[in-house]
Structures are given as structure tokens and as C-alpha cells.
Design an enzyme around this catalytic site. Structure first.
Site, PDB file in Angstrom:
ATOM      1  N   ASP A   1       0.807  -1.101  -0.141  1.00  0.00           N
ATOM      2  CA  ASP A   1       0.174  -0.096   0.121  1.00  0.00           C
ATOM      3  C   ASP A   1       0.794   1.247   0.102  1.00  0.00           C
ATOM      4  O   ASP A   1       2.005   1.117   0.343  1.00  0.00           O
ATOM      5  CB  ASP A   1      -0.831   0.088   1.166  1.00  0.00           C
ATOM      6  CG  ASP A   1      -2.137   0.960   1.183  1.00  0.00           C
ATOM      7  OD1 ASP A   1      -2.197   1.362   0.117  1.00  0.00           O
ATOM      8  OD2 ASP A   1      -2.698   1.321   2.270  1.00  0.00           O
ATOM      9  N   GLU A   2       0.209   2.418  -0.483  1.00  0.00           N
ATOM     10  CA  GLU A   2       1.022   3.770  -0.443  1.00  0.00           C
ATOM     11  C   GLU A   2       2.315   3.467  -1.168  1.00  0.00           C
ATOM     12  O   GLU A   2       3.452   3.924  -0.867  1.00  0.00           O
ATOM     13  CB  GLU A   2       1.377   4.064   0.852  1.00  0.00           C
ATOM     14  CG  GLU A   2       0.156   4.339   1.953  1.00  0.00           C
ATOM     15  CD  GLU A   2      -0.538   5.418   1.597  1.00  0.00           C
ATOM     16  OE1 GLU A   2      -0.535   6.112   0.645  1.00  0.00           O
ATOM     17  OE2 GLU A   2      -1.845   5.692   2.432  1.00  0.00           O
TER      18      GLU A   2
ATOM     19  N   ARG B   1      -8.897  15.361   3.017  1.00  0.00           N
ATOM     20  CA  ARG B   1      -9.121  14.426   4.535  1.00  0.00           C
ATOM     21  C   ARG B   1     -10.505  14.782   4.984  1.00  0.00           C
ATOM     22  O   ARG B   1     -11.214  14.039   5.684  1.00  0.00           O
ATOM     23  CB  ARG B   1      -8.084  14.776   5.527  1.00  0.00           C
ATOM     24  CG  ARG B   1      -6.825  14.389   5.541  1.00  0.00           C
ATOM     25  CD  ARG B   1      -6.393  13.059   5.153  1.00  0.00           C
ATOM     26  NE  ARG B   1      -6.390  12.931   3.577  1.00  0.00           N
ATOM     27  CZ  ARG B   1      -6.280  12.141   2.818  1.00  0.00           C
ATOM     28  NH1 ARG B   1      -6.542  10.604   3.124  1.00  0.00           N
ATOM     29  NH2 ARG B   1      -6.164  11.777   1.435  1.00  0.00           N
TER      30      ARG B   1
END
Length: 738
Positions: free
Chosen positions: A217-218, A595
DNA sequence: CATAGCCGCCTTTTT
DNA sequence: GGCGGCTATG
């Protein structure tokens, strides 16, 4: 069966990613696209399809993300899936294959602090000038080499000038000292693993069999070493699934290479690429803002942000007087939400640098707003905690000289600096670690007999502790705290909070003991060494969260407040010089904006106290990019509110600091000062009439000068000065100025 | 050997 | 403005 991995409501593209079976898979996942859910579902689907759980390895960016994923997979069937960060995985591999890697499995992991000590010792031993080779810079330099997987030998071979050759010596010595201490820094964990996989095909294949399915991930934030590790692990089977978003790459400064994700298809020609462009998180207004902002980045793969949560949401931009005003008004706004009954868990405040939390905290305390500062390492970096841990590190790894020195000096016990210095000499002569040498300190004539006796007693004490270091950690800690004399010393000094902190540390260790299958000191020390800031975030704390924009990655909140949108802060001063760095700052802001689920409030202060100085600031260019029209409207209470109305297009960015009746300087420009002489501009803070110029002078000194007082002259343009060319020759080049 | 006080340094973000 | 390291002194 699984707690949060129901595949019923997936979109088509999510479904594709979840049920893709074998072969390389690239998931380009925009913010709020349900990426974490997709990964969790994919793991569940693999298990459902008959893959053994312990055959799956998922790599997350933080321990927190790993924890979150384990929670989502909380079914008995998923037990055994290996979920961890790159660094934790490397620790496991290196301990398992310690012999092949040429290391001892009880190695210490050095944090930044210990790295610096080690580098200072290195520079001292190499006998080079610390002003030309400052330890902090050397550390950065060496770290970059390691992140690029360049070994000492490789670097030495290509270093051809004095600077390079010296750095090569320093690099070699640093590694030698680390080895003597049986220690690794964060970079070593990665490089040694990468080298192991490269040099030992047998081990690589064994690991490929062990982990038949790899998920990363990332992926946009992997550095070269991590990239090679992932590639090495998947080489045999090609079952590698990477997920990420190039627009959210914010760790370039740490060696993260955005190319890793952009070029995935080149590495794995048969890769399937799936784009997750729908956003299930943010209301339309917030997404439009994010979209408009990121469009200013030139280096990117175009990606859509498709709103699915419907129209609406709020984006407000506020101008405040100074950081105190900004914090007060922020507290006021949060209080209003709290009064409306909004749960504080749903609110967060983001900022660029940690020091900005201070003003906000003060305002929150005054107003009794419950908050948590997400800064996990802060607790572990306290003096008393580090002191306490130094005993444990020494017990686990007797070669750790840095731990030895720290442990002997936690409090007065009759072992002073000169005794330790002589012990160090003695240890070096006899080729032993400090602890080993300490056992026979009496034999070394140069140490005062009284000091030698104390040193021997200290060594015996550590032996005694080591004998007890079998299983659980917290009982050992209790004993060490009491018997080392640290507890008494703190009590005598009235250090009540320090004692409380250590007790908290012991409680946390007890928790570790309870939650770990076979608790032991080594695992404990390694887990806290890899503990990170974002690991401290508690989503159910019932508090407003305060954190840096970096720590905000991967999280979401209904109400997001981002403060300090000023030139020099966001984008940060140190990032304004290069276009790439500026784009990374924009991505950082982008991460912050995306976010938010329902409302985003952004603010800047006209004046801010920086390094103790009250200075005027300029609104961030990013504000103009998201639609701050620059037309300030005063309301009755002098609070200025902007509704984004006029939007800039990426082509038409105005020169915000255009009008000028003051002189301006740019980095590397030569200047002359009446008193300090000739120098080169390092930085120029464009603050109108209050502009500040940072100049490095020939004398070696660097000065920050207020432009209006400094009377700087440009050599060459002045009246009685010789030409700029000659001046440039007179100027002594600093190898670091570039 | 220990402590207090002073000077000079840095100050982005983090595994 | 805050901390770490160095020095002078007890």
C-alpha cells in the site's frame, strides 16, 4: 464472517481489483476511493479462493494502518496473514536470516538521536573539520546513499573529489561503528534486506514461497530500497498488487520515488491497471477545491476525482491577525460545533510543522476543548524515558556502546566523564565493547580506582539484570527502575512527572506483554523503535485531533481545519527553491484538503512569531490557487472571511509579491555588507519592507539580516566595486551551498 | 566528580 | 525561543 470485508456494495472497478487473482496489479486509487477497504476485501477474497492466510504478505505505510487492516480482517480465517510495515518486515527477515546477512539477531535499532551520536563519533574519528562536514548533513548524505542502495564500495569507486572521498571515508567509518555497536539505523534495515535478497537467490526464493501473494500500500511513497525489496519478494511469482496515488506522494525528501508507481507497468509488462476515481468521502465543494489545487502540478498523471457523496459541503478561507488570533478563532469555531453536539472525534486540525501546535493547544486549554496531539514519538524521546530504555537496550545488546554511555550517565553514581573517556580508550585498545571492558576496569591503570570500582559494579548490575531478561518485559522494567538507582535519584530531585512518565512506560510494556504471544525484551525494543507519530492517533479518543499534514495521511474527518497557509510555511521555506519540492508541498496540502468529508476551513495569519520573531507574512500561493480572490471584506468584528469566488486557472498564476519598492535578492547571488564583507545569499524571505536576507559570508558565518537595516550592495552594480566576475572568484565556495 | 550557567546552535515533514 | 554542549566553579 469478516468484520468489514463485505463485497456486496463494491463498484465495478473495486470489484475488479478485489477479485483479480494472479499476476501483477496496479491500483491507482484517488483519495477517498475506498482503497483500504479494497485491499482488505482482496485479502479476504484470496483466502476465500483457497490461498493460505500465511501465504499472504501485506505491507502498509504505518503500524497504525497495519493495525487497522487487521481489525478489518478480524476473522479467524484471516489469522496468519502477515501485515506490517516495510521496516517491521525487514526486522523479521534480518533476524530470521541473521547469519546469512552477516549480523547478530539481537541488534539495536538506532533512532535519529542515536544516529546523530554515532555520526558525531564518526566525524571525530575521521578527524575532519566539523564545520565543513557537519554530522547532521553527513547523516542525510549517507542516508540518501543507502536509500539508493549504494554501498560504501560503490560510492568510494565513484567519489573523485576531496569532498566525495571524505564522505566515502565517513560513510565507511559510520558503518563500521554501527557494526561494532551491533546496531542498525532505519536505512540499514532496508538496505541490508535488499542486499540479502539480491545476493542470496536461495533465500529470496524461500521467501517467495513463504509469501506467494504480496500487497504493497502507499506505493507512491516507497524509496528505491523498498522498491527493490518488493520486487525481489515477488520476482518468482509476480503476484504483486500495489496501491497508491501519485498525487499523494509526500515523502520525496525521504527518498520516496514517485517513479516507482509511475513505472510499475514497465517493471511488470503484464500488469493490470485499475483506477479508482470515485470518491466516497468528500462533499462536492471540497473535491472541487482539491481538484483545482492539484491541477497546478505539472508532473502528474491526470486523474479524475468523481464525487459520489452529493452536492454541498463547505470550504471557507479565513484571514487572521496572528497565530494567537488564529488559534482563538479556531477554538471558537470548534466550540460552536461542540455546542451543536458534534463529536470531537469528527474534527481535526492540520498544520505544516509540529511547533505550530503550541498556540492551538494554549487556546484549547483556555477554552477547555478536549484534544489529542498526534505525536507518538514525543513520549519516547523524553529524557527519562530514553534513560530508562538505555538500560534495557544495553541488556538486550551488550555491544551497544551508545546505550552504555547513556545508562552510566542517567544520574550521579560516581562515574564521571573522565572515567568514561578513559574506559572508552581502554575498550578501544583492547578491542572490546564498553560493557565488556567495564568488567575489568580495575585493570586499566589510568582510571581512578574509585571510578573503576563503580564501573565494575555497574557492569555487574547489568549482568544481574540480563539474567532476569527472559520473558515478560514489564517485571524486568520494574526491577531495573528500582535497582539501577534511577527511581531514587528522580525521587530525590523531586522529578515527579518523570517518575509518572516511567510508570506510564512500564504500564505500556505490561500491555505489550499481555498482547504479545511470546513477549520478550528484543521484540519489545524493536517494536518501540519502529513506533511512529501516526501510531499515536486514537480515533475514539473523544478529542479533537491535532497533527501535521504528514501524519494526516490515510485518515478522514468530517470537519478539517488547516492553519498557517502562508508563504514560507506552506509551501515551506525550504521547499520553495525547486519546482519539484513546491509540487510536493502542493500535494501535501492536497492530502490535507482531501481528508475532509463535510467541511474544510483554511486560515492564514498576517503576522506570525517565527523563531521568536514577530514577522509579517504573505498568504500562501495555494490560497490563490483554490480560489481566494484577494478581496478582503471586513466584518464587524474585524474577522475577515473569504468565499472562494474567482478561480485562477493553472496558466494564470499572478505574481503575488509583484509590486515592489524594495530590493529583492535570490539564492546564490553575491552581495557585499559594509561590516561582514562579501557573501552569498542563501535565502531571501520576501516580506515586503520587512524582508529578511540570509547571507553566508566569507568568514564562514551565516547571518539573517533585515533588508531595511542591512544596506547590502550587489557587487558589480555598485559604483566603486570591481566587476561581479572578479568578486565571484574572491568568494570561497562552500561545497554545501549548492 | 557534579552542577550551574552560559553560549551558540538550529528550527520541515518521519520510518 | 528552546535545547544541547561546553566551561568554570564548588
Amino acid at each position: 464472517m469478516y468484520s468489514d470485508v463485505s463485497t456486496e456494495q463494491l463498484t465495478d472497478s473495486q470489484r475488479q481489483a478485489v477479485f483479480h487473482r494472479d499476476g501483477p496489479l496496479l491500483v491507482l486509487a484517488g483519495p477517498g476511493s475506498g482503497k483500504t477497504r479494497v485491499i482488505s476485501c482482496r485479502i479476504a477474497a484470496l483466502i476465500e479462493a483457497g490461498v493460505r492466510p500465511d501465504n499472504i504478505c501485506a505491507i502498509t505505510f504505518t503500524n497504525k494502518a497495519a493495525e487497522e487492516m487487521r481489525r478489518r480482517l478480524a476473522g479467524r480465517i484471516s489469522n496468519g496473514v502477515h501485515i506490517s510495515t516495510f521496516h517491521s518486515l525487514c526486522v523479521r527477515i534480518l533476524r530470521r536470516y541473521a547469519e546469512a546477512a552477516g549480523i547478530r539477531p539481537n541488534f539495536s535499532i538506532y533512532d535519529t538521536n542515536e544516529q546523530t551520536r554515532c555520526m558525531k563519533e564518526t566525524v571525530r574519528q575521521c578527524d575532519v573539520d566539523t564545520s565543513n562536514f557537519p554530522p547532521a548533513r553527513m547523516l542525510e548524505f549517507v542516508s540518501n546513499l543507502k536509500n539508493d542502495l549504494e554501498s560504501v564500495e560503490q560510492y568510494r569507486a565513484r567519489a573523485d573529489d576531496y569532498f566525495g572521498k571524505t564522505v566515502a571515508r565517513i560513510y565507511a567509518m559510520y558503518q563500521q561503528i554501527m557494526e561494532q555497536n551491533n546496531a542498525m539505523d532505519f536505512d540499514d534495515l532496508l538496505t541490508r534486506t535488499a542486499f540479502l535478497l539480491r545476493d542470496r537467490p536461495d533465500i529470496r526464493e524461500e521467501l517467495s514461497r513463504r509469501f506467494g501473494y504480496l500487497l504493497v500500500d502507499e506505493y507512491q511513497d516507497t524509496n528505491h530500497a523498498q522498491y527493490q525489496i518488493a520486487k525481489g519478494l515477488a520476482l518468482a511469482h509476480g503476484n504483486i498488487c500495489v496501491t497508491g496515488d501519485p498525487d499523494q506522494s509526500i515523502y520525496r525528501w525521504r527518498g520516496a520515488d514517485i517513479e516507482n508507481i509511475l513505472a510499475f507497468e514497465k517493471d511488470w509488462p503484464n500488469a493490470q491497471v485499475i483506477r479508482l476515481e470515485e470518491n466516497f468521502r468528500s462533499m462536492s465543494k471540497i473535491l472541487e477545491t482539491a481538484d483545482r489545487l492539484i491541477a497546478f502540478n505539472a508532473i502528474r498523471k491526470h486523474k479524475m476525482l468523481i464525487a459520489t457523496r452529493g452536492q454541498g459541503g463547505r470550504v471557507d478561507i479565513f484571514a487572521r491577525t496572528d497565530e494567537r488570533d488564529e488559534a482563538c478563532q479556531l477554538a471558537e469555531q470548534l466550540q460552536q460545533l461542540l455546542d451543536e453536539g458534534v463529536n470531537p472525534n469528527r474534527m481535526a486540525v492540520f498544520y505544516r510543522v509540529n511547533s505550530m501546535s503550541r498556540a492551538v493547544e494554549e487556546a484549547f486549554i483556555r477554552r477547555h476543548i478536549p484534544y489529542q496531539v498526534v505525536r507518538g514519538v514525543e513520549f519516547y524521546s523524553r529524557k527519562e524515558i530514553q534513560d530508562m530504555l538505555s538500560y534495557l537496550k544495553l541488556i538486550a545488546n551488550p555491544s551497544d556502546d551508545i546505550a552504555f554511555v547513556r545508562a552510566t550517565g542517567t544520574h550521579s553514581r560516581g562515574i564521571g566523564k573522565s572515567s568514561v573517556d578513559r574506559l572508552i580508550e581502554y575498550a578501544k585498545k583492547s578491542g572490546q565493547s564498553l560493557l565488556a571492558a567495564a568488567h575489568s576496569a580495575g585493570k586499566e591503570g589510568s582510571i581512578r580506582p574509585a571510578g573503576a570500582k563503580r564501573i565494575e559494579e555497574f557492569a555487574k548490575m547489568i549482568d544481574g539484570f540480563a539474567a532476569l531478561a527472559g520473558g515478560e518485559v514489564s517485571p524486568l522494567m520494574d526491577i531495573v527502575f528500582a535497582q539501577s538507582g534511577l527511581a531514587d535519584a528522580l525521587r530525590a530531585a523531586g522529578e515527579q512527572t518523570a517518575i509518572e512518565n516511567i510508570n506510564e512506560l512500564i504500564n505500556a510494556a505490561a500491555e505489550f506483554d499481555g498482547q504479545t504471544e511470546n513477549p520478550n525484551l528484543l521484540d519489545y525494543l524493536q517494536s518501540i523503535a519502529l513506533y511512529s507519530d501516526s501510531d499515536a492517533y486514537d480515533p475514539d479518543a473523544g478529542r479533537v485531533s491535532l497533527m501535521t499534514l504528514h501524519a494526516a495521511k490515510g485518515l478522514e474527518f468530517d470537519y478539517v481545519f488547516i492553519i498557517g497557509l502562508e508563504e514560507g510555511l506552506l509551501p515551506h521555506e525550504r521547499s520553495r527553491s525547486s519546482k519539484d519540492d513546491l509540487e510536493e508541498e502542493r500535494r501535501l496540502f492536497f492530502v490535507g484538503v482531501t481528508r475532509a468529508r463535510e467541511a474544510l476551513a483554511v486560515s492564514y495569519a498576517r503576522y506570525r512569531t517565527l523563531r521568536g520573531q514577530f514577522i509579517r507574512s504573505t498568504p500562501s500561493q495555494f490560497l490563490y490557487e483554490i480560489g481566494y480572490a484577494g478581496q478582503e471584506q471586513e466584518t464587524a468584528d474585524a474577522e475577515k472571511i473569504f468565499e472562494p469566488e474567482q478561480y485562477l486557472t493553472p496558466q494564470a498564476v499572478p505574481d503575488i509579491c509583484g509590486q515592489s519598492d524594495y530590493e529583492r535578492f535570490s539564492p546564490r547571488q553575491l552581495v557585499e555588507h559594509s561590516k561582514f564583507g562579501l557573501g552569498r545569499v542563501k535565502e531571501f524571505l520576501d516580506l515586503g519592507a520587512d524582508s529578511v536576507v540570509v547571507v553566508q559570508f566569507n568568514s564562514g558565518k551565516t547571518k539573517s539580516l533585515m533588508l531595511k537595516y542591512a544596506k547590502l550592495r550587489r557587487p558589480g552594480s555598485g559604483t566603486n566595486l570591481s566587476s561581479g566576475k572578479e568578486e565571484a572568484q574572491r568568494y570561497v565556495e562552500d561545497p554545501f551551498l549548492l
